[in-house]
Write a protein that holds these residues in place. Sequence first.
Motif, PDB file in Angstrom:
ATOM      1  N   SER A  85       0.825  -1.199   0.000  1.00 18.87           N
ATOM      2  CA  SER A  85       0.000   0.000   0.000  1.00 18.87           C
ATOM      3  C   SER A  85       0.861   1.250   0.000  1.00 18.87           C
ATOM      4  N   ASP A 101      -3.043   4.437  -3.721  1.00 18.42           N
ATOM      5  CA  ASP A 101      -3.580   3.124  -4.098  1.00 18.42           C
ATOM      6  C   ASP A 101      -4.649   3.238  -5.174  1.00 18.42           C
ATOM      7  N   ASP A 129      -3.336   2.667  -8.615  1.00 19.56           N
ATOM      8  CA  ASP A 129      -3.163   1.257  -8.967  1.00 19.56           C
ATOM      9  C   ASP A 129      -4.497   0.652  -9.400  1.00 19.56           C
ATOM     10  N   HIS A 141      -4.320  -4.192  -1.489  1.00 22.09           N
ATOM     11  CA  HIS A 141      -3.209  -3.389  -0.985  1.00 22.09           C
ATOM     12  C   HIS A 141      -3.013  -3.720   0.490  1.00 22.09           C
TER      13      HIS A 141
END
Length: 139
Positions: free
Chosen positions: A73, A78, A81, A99
């Motif tokens: 994380s 995040d 992603d 994460h």
Amino acid sequence: MLPGQQRLHFKKEAPRRRRELATALAQLELDVSVFACRSAIGRSEAESRELCLAAIVEDLQDRGVPMTLFLESRHHQDIEDHAVISRARRPRPAISYEHVDADHDPLLWLPDAFAWLVGAGRDWRRRIEPTLSKSVDVG
């Protein structure tokens, strides 16, 4: 870990300790793939991460079985992603992701270690070569 350490982070280890750890890692029965994106003029670190993450998702799905990808994380980042994975993944086979805080999951220390060793090159990479099944240059 050594006494007083909260987590293992290769860039913070002394060379002697790195050698000990590399030797121990090479003895594990692992199947390691490392994805690297070399720096390029005009390419940000975030763009390099996106290229690597998309390639990792594609590689995992090419294996043909459902999988879960665990990512370290980066807290407020995040969401970036999530967007990359959403664009990169196909409907099948299923790939989920999570994460995780690396301070609480020692298995996330392994990617850090292998990335450092491969990136450092020469003797460092040679030490863990038996565990490397794939090294992919992305972008």
